[in-house]
Scaffold this motif. Structure first.
Motif, PDB file in Angstrom:
ATOM      1  N   ILE A  47       8.246  10.827  -2.605  1.00  0.00           N
ATOM      2  CA  ILE A  47       8.324  10.384  -1.209  1.00  0.00           C
ATOM      3  C   ILE A  47       7.120   9.479  -0.982  1.00  0.00           C
ATOM      4  CG2 ILE A  47       8.387  11.070   1.216  1.00  0.00           C
ATOM      5  CD1 ILE A  47       9.315  13.861   0.233  1.00  0.00           C
ATOM      6  N   ARG A  48       7.406   8.267  -0.479  1.00  0.00           N
ATOM      7  CA  ARG A  48       6.316   7.303  -0.260  1.00  0.00           C
ATOM      8  C   ARG A  48       6.372   6.731   1.153  1.00  0.00           C
ATOM      9  NH1 ARG A  48       7.278   2.712  -4.271  1.00  0.00           N
ATOM     10  NH2 ARG A  48       9.412   3.430  -4.137  1.00  0.00           N
ATOM     11  N   TYR A  49       5.199   6.592   1.739  1.00  0.00           N
ATOM     12  CA  TYR A  49       5.022   5.782   2.937  1.00  0.00           C
ATOM     13  C   TYR A  49       4.452   4.470   2.407  1.00  0.00           C
ATOM     14  CZ  TYR A  49       3.626   4.267   7.586  1.00  0.00           C
ATOM     15  OH  TYR A  49       3.496   3.574   8.760  1.00  0.00           O
ATOM     16  N   VAL A  50       5.192   3.380   2.582  1.00  0.00           N
ATOM     17  CA  VAL A  50       4.787   2.091   2.018  1.00  0.00           C
ATOM     18  C   VAL A  50       4.574   1.085   3.140  1.00  0.00           C
ATOM     19  CG1 VAL A  50       5.475   0.180   0.512  1.00  0.00           C
ATOM     20  CG2 VAL A  50       6.029   2.540  -0.133  1.00  0.00           C
ATOM     21  N   GLU A  51       3.431   0.440   3.103  1.00  0.00           N
ATOM     22  CA  GLU A  51       3.152  -0.651   4.036  1.00  0.00           C
ATOM     23  C   GLU A  51       3.096  -1.947   3.247  1.00  0.00           C
ATOM     24  OE1 GLU A  51      -0.256  -2.314   7.111  1.00  0.00           O
ATOM     25  OE2 GLU A  51      -0.445  -0.290   6.299  1.00  0.00           O
ATOM     26  N   TYR A  52       3.966  -2.885   3.599  1.00  0.00           N
ATOM     27  CA  TYR A  52       3.935  -4.213   3.019  1.00  0.00           C
ATOM     28  C   TYR A  52       3.193  -5.129   3.969  1.00  0.00           C
ATOM     29  CZ  TYR A  52       7.672  -2.914  -0.275  1.00  0.00           C
ATOM     30  OH  TYR A  52       8.418  -2.332  -1.251  1.00  0.00           O
ATOM     31  N   GLY A  96      16.830   3.578  -8.051  1.00  0.00           N
ATOM     32  CA  GLY A  96      17.519   3.925  -6.816  1.00  0.00           C
ATOM     33  C   GLY A  96      16.525   4.357  -5.751  1.00  0.00           C
ATOM     34  N   HIS A  97      16.897   4.151  -4.492  1.00  0.00           N
ATOM     35  CA  HIS A  97      16.022   4.518  -3.378  1.00  0.00           C
ATOM     36  C   HIS A  97      16.862   4.886  -2.156  1.00  0.00           C
ATOM     37  CE1 HIS A  97      12.836   2.353  -5.526  1.00  0.00           C
ATOM     38  NE2 HIS A  97      13.574   1.268  -5.484  1.00  0.00           N
ATOM     39  N   ILE A  98      16.252   5.671  -1.301  1.00  0.00           N
ATOM     40  CA  ILE A  98      16.683   5.802   0.085  1.00  0.00           C
ATOM     41  C   ILE A  98      15.520   5.228   0.882  1.00  0.00           C
ATOM     42  CG2 ILE A  98      17.262   7.373   1.965  1.00  0.00           C
ATOM     43  CD1 ILE A  98      18.202   9.355  -0.241  1.00  0.00           C
ATOM     44  N   VAL A  99      15.777   4.182   1.644  1.00  0.00           N
ATOM     45  CA  VAL A  99      14.709   3.463   2.345  1.00  0.00           C
ATOM     46  C   VAL A  99      14.993   3.470   3.836  1.00  0.00           C
ATOM     47  CG1 VAL A  99      13.550   1.237   2.607  1.00  0.00           C
ATOM     48  CG2 VAL A  99      14.326   1.974   0.349  1.00  0.00           C
ATOM     49  N   TYR A 100      13.976   3.815   4.630  1.00  0.00           N
ATOM     50  CA  TYR A 100      14.078   3.792   6.089  1.00  0.00           C
ATOM     51  C   TYR A 100      12.952   2.911   6.621  1.00  0.00           C
ATOM     52  CZ  TYR A 100      14.244   5.337  10.925  1.00  0.00           C
ATOM     53  OH  TYR A 100      14.345   5.374  12.295  1.00  0.00           O
ATOM     54  N   CYS A 101      13.309   1.912   7.417  1.00  0.00           N
ATOM     55  CA  CYS A 101      12.323   0.994   7.988  1.00  0.00           C
ATOM     56  C   CYS A 101      11.761   1.587   9.274  1.00  0.00           C
ATOM     57  CB  CYS A 101      12.955  -0.375   8.250  1.00  0.00           C
ATOM     58  SG  CYS A 101      11.780  -1.597   8.877  1.00  0.00           S
ATOM     59  N   GLU A 123       6.185 -12.668   8.580  1.00  0.00           N
ATOM     60  CA  GLU A 123       4.890 -12.536   9.259  1.00  0.00           C
ATOM     61  C   GLU A 123       4.643 -11.147   9.821  1.00  0.00           C
ATOM     62  OE1 GLU A 123       7.187 -15.023  10.367  1.00  0.00           O
ATOM     63  OE2 GLU A 123       6.413 -16.326   8.794  1.00  0.00           O
ATOM     64  N   SER A 124       5.705 -10.350  10.009  1.00  0.00           N
ATOM     65  CA  SER A 124       5.532  -9.035  10.622  1.00  0.00           C
ATOM     66  C   SER A 124       5.114  -7.960   9.627  1.00  0.00           C
ATOM     67  CB  SER A 124       6.827  -8.593  11.306  1.00  0.00           C
ATOM     68  OG  SER A 124       7.843  -8.360  10.343  1.00  0.00           O
ATOM     69  N   GLY A 125       5.334  -8.172   8.323  1.00  0.00           N
ATOM     70  CA  GLY A 125       5.117  -7.097   7.362  1.00  0.00           C
ATOM     71  C   GLY A 125       6.115  -5.978   7.633  1.00  0.00           C
ATOM     72  N   ALA A 126       5.924  -4.835   6.999  1.00  0.00           N
ATOM     73  CA  ALA A 126       6.853  -3.722   7.196  1.00  0.00           C
ATOM     74  C   ALA A 126       6.204  -2.407   6.804  1.00  0.00           C
ATOM     75  CB  ALA A 126       8.118  -3.935   6.377  1.00  0.00           C
ATOM     76  N   HIS A 127       6.648  -1.335   7.463  1.00  0.00           N
ATOM     77  CA  HIS A 127       6.281   0.033   7.116  1.00  0.00           C
ATOM     78  C   HIS A 127       7.582   0.746   6.782  1.00  0.00           C
ATOM     79  CE1 HIS A 127       2.088   0.158   8.940  1.00  0.00           C
ATOM     80  NE2 HIS A 127       2.542  -1.047   9.248  1.00  0.00           N
ATOM     81  N   LEU A 128       7.651   1.343   5.588  1.00  0.00           N
ATOM     82  CA  LEU A 128       8.878   1.975   5.117  1.00  0.00           C
ATOM     83  C   LEU A 128       8.603   3.400   4.669  1.00  0.00           C
ATOM     84  CD1 LEU A 128      10.134  -0.882   2.751  1.00  0.00           C
ATOM     85  CD2 LEU A 128      10.678  -0.584   5.171  1.00  0.00           C
ATOM     86  N   LEU A 129       9.596   4.263   4.803  1.00  0.00           N
ATOM     87  CA  LEU A 129       9.607   5.566   4.158  1.00  0.00           C
ATOM     88  C   LEU A 129      10.616   5.454   3.029  1.00  0.00           C
ATOM     89  CD1 LEU A 129       8.499   8.454   4.206  1.00  0.00           C
ATOM     90  CD2 LEU A 129      10.519   9.083   5.536  1.00  0.00           C
ATOM     91  N   ILE A 130      10.176   5.699   1.798  1.00  0.00           N
ATOM     92  CA  ILE A 130      11.024   5.520   0.615  1.00  0.00           C
ATOM     93  C   ILE A 130      11.094   6.837  -0.148  1.00  0.00           C
ATOM     94  CG2 ILE A 130      11.393   4.245  -1.524  1.00  0.00           C
ATOM     95  CD1 ILE A 130       9.707   1.959  -0.311  1.00  0.00           C
ATOM     96  N   TYR A 132       0.866  -1.176   0.000  1.00  0.00           N
ATOM     97  CA  TYR A 132       0.000   0.000   0.000  1.00  0.00           C
ATOM     98  C   TYR A 132       0.902   1.226   0.000  1.00  0.00           C
ATOM     99  CZ  TYR A 132      -3.228  -3.622   1.406  1.00  0.00           C
ATOM    100  OH  TYR A 132      -3.964  -4.778   1.451  1.00  0.00           O
ATOM    101  N   TRP A 133       0.806   2.036  -1.055  1.00  0.00           N
ATOM    102  CA  TRP A 133       1.665   3.205  -1.207  1.00  0.00           C
ATOM    103  C   TRP A 133       0.855   4.474  -0.968  1.00  0.00           C
ATOM    104  CZ3 TRP A 133       4.574   2.885  -6.547  1.00  0.00           C
ATOM    105  CH2 TRP A 133       5.266   1.683  -6.643  1.00  0.00           C
ATOM    106  N   GLN A 134       1.388   5.345  -0.136  1.00  0.00           N
ATOM    107  CA  GLN A 134       0.887   6.708  -0.022  1.00  0.00           C
ATOM    108  C   GLN A 134       2.010   7.577  -0.584  1.00  0.00           C
ATOM    109  OE1 GLN A 134      -0.020   5.597   4.164  1.00  0.00           O
ATOM    110  NE2 GLN A 134      -1.465   7.302   3.948  1.00  0.00           N
ATOM    111  N   THR A 135       1.716   8.306  -1.656  1.00  0.00           N
ATOM    112  CA  THR A 135       2.761   8.941  -2.443  1.00  0.00           C
ATOM    113  C   THR A 135       2.587  10.445  -2.519  1.00  0.00           C
ATOM    114  OG1 THR A 135       2.880   6.947  -3.808  1.00  0.00           O
ATOM    115  CG2 THR A 135       3.888   8.933  -4.708  1.00  0.00           C
ATOM    116  N   MET A 136       3.697  11.151  -2.340  1.00  0.00           N
ATOM    117  CA  MET A 136       3.785  12.596  -2.576  1.00  0.00           C
ATOM    118  C   MET A 136       4.809  12.783  -3.688  1.00  0.00           C
ATOM    119  SD  MET A 136       1.668  14.015  -0.418  1.00  0.00           S
ATOM    120  CE  MET A 136       2.152  15.719  -0.536  1.00  0.00           C
ATOM    121  N   GLN A 137       4.439  13.534  -4.718  1.00  0.00           N
ATOM    122  CA  GLN A 137       5.326  13.774  -5.852  1.00  0.00           C
ATOM    123  C   GLN A 137       5.646  15.260  -5.931  1.00  0.00           C
ATOM    124  OE1 GLN A 137       6.195  11.049  -8.093  1.00  0.00           O
ATOM    125  NE2 GLN A 137       7.770  12.507  -8.703  1.00  0.00           N
ATOM    126  N   PHE A 138       6.922  15.579  -6.000  1.00  0.00           N
ATOM    127  CA  PHE A 138       7.394  16.950  -6.135  1.00  0.00           C
ATOM    128  C   PHE A 138       8.353  16.991  -7.319  1.00  0.00           C
ATOM    129  CE2 PHE A 138       6.665  16.145  -1.621  1.00  0.00           C
ATOM    130  CZ  PHE A 138       5.807  17.180  -1.276  1.00  0.00           C
TER     131      PHE A 138
END
Length: 116
Positions: free
Chosen positions: A40-45, A58-63, A101-108, A29-35
């Motif tokens: 910039i995306r908040y992504v929930e797997y 390329g990405h900069i990813v923060y868990c 099993e935990s899934g993940a929330h990332l800022l990409i 699930y992507w929540q996306t801001m485009q500039f």
């Protein structure tokens, strides 16, 4: 590289509508801001997510929460847990995301600045 001027602003992620992206298994699930050339995306797997493609971008990813396994096409795997990051420029790896099993929330963060 083109200069990008973004005025000060806050992002209320709860007000950004998510888009659904099915994996081989699970959902993203992507929540996306485009500039301009910056995304910039908040992504929930979901749990047991497996990406349906190899990504060359390329990405900069923060868990933020949970954990995600980053699998490279050569078989190398690395685990990101809460508070960890990875960075890569465009075209320097073929990678995909896998969760347990935990899934993940990332800022990409990605965009034109990561082009070679």
């Amino acid at each position: 590289m083109t200069s990008l001027n973004i005025p000060f602003q806050t992002i209320d992620w709860s007000a950004v509508s998510p888009t659904e992206h099915a994996g081989v298994t699970g959902m993203a699930y992507w929540q996306t801001m485009q500039f301009g050339g910056l995304r910039i995306r908040y992504v929930e797997y979901s749990e047991n997510y497996l990406a349906d493609h190899w990504c060359e971008k390329g990405h900069i990813v923060y868990c933020l929460k949970g954990e995600v396994i980053n699998e490279l096409k050569d078989g190398t795997r690395s685990l990101l847990t809460e508070g960890m990051s990875y960075v890569v420029s465009d075209g320097l790896s073929s990678h995909r995301s896998v969760t347990t099993e935990s899934g993940a929330h990332l800022l990409i963060i990605d965009g034109d600045f990561l082009k070679q």
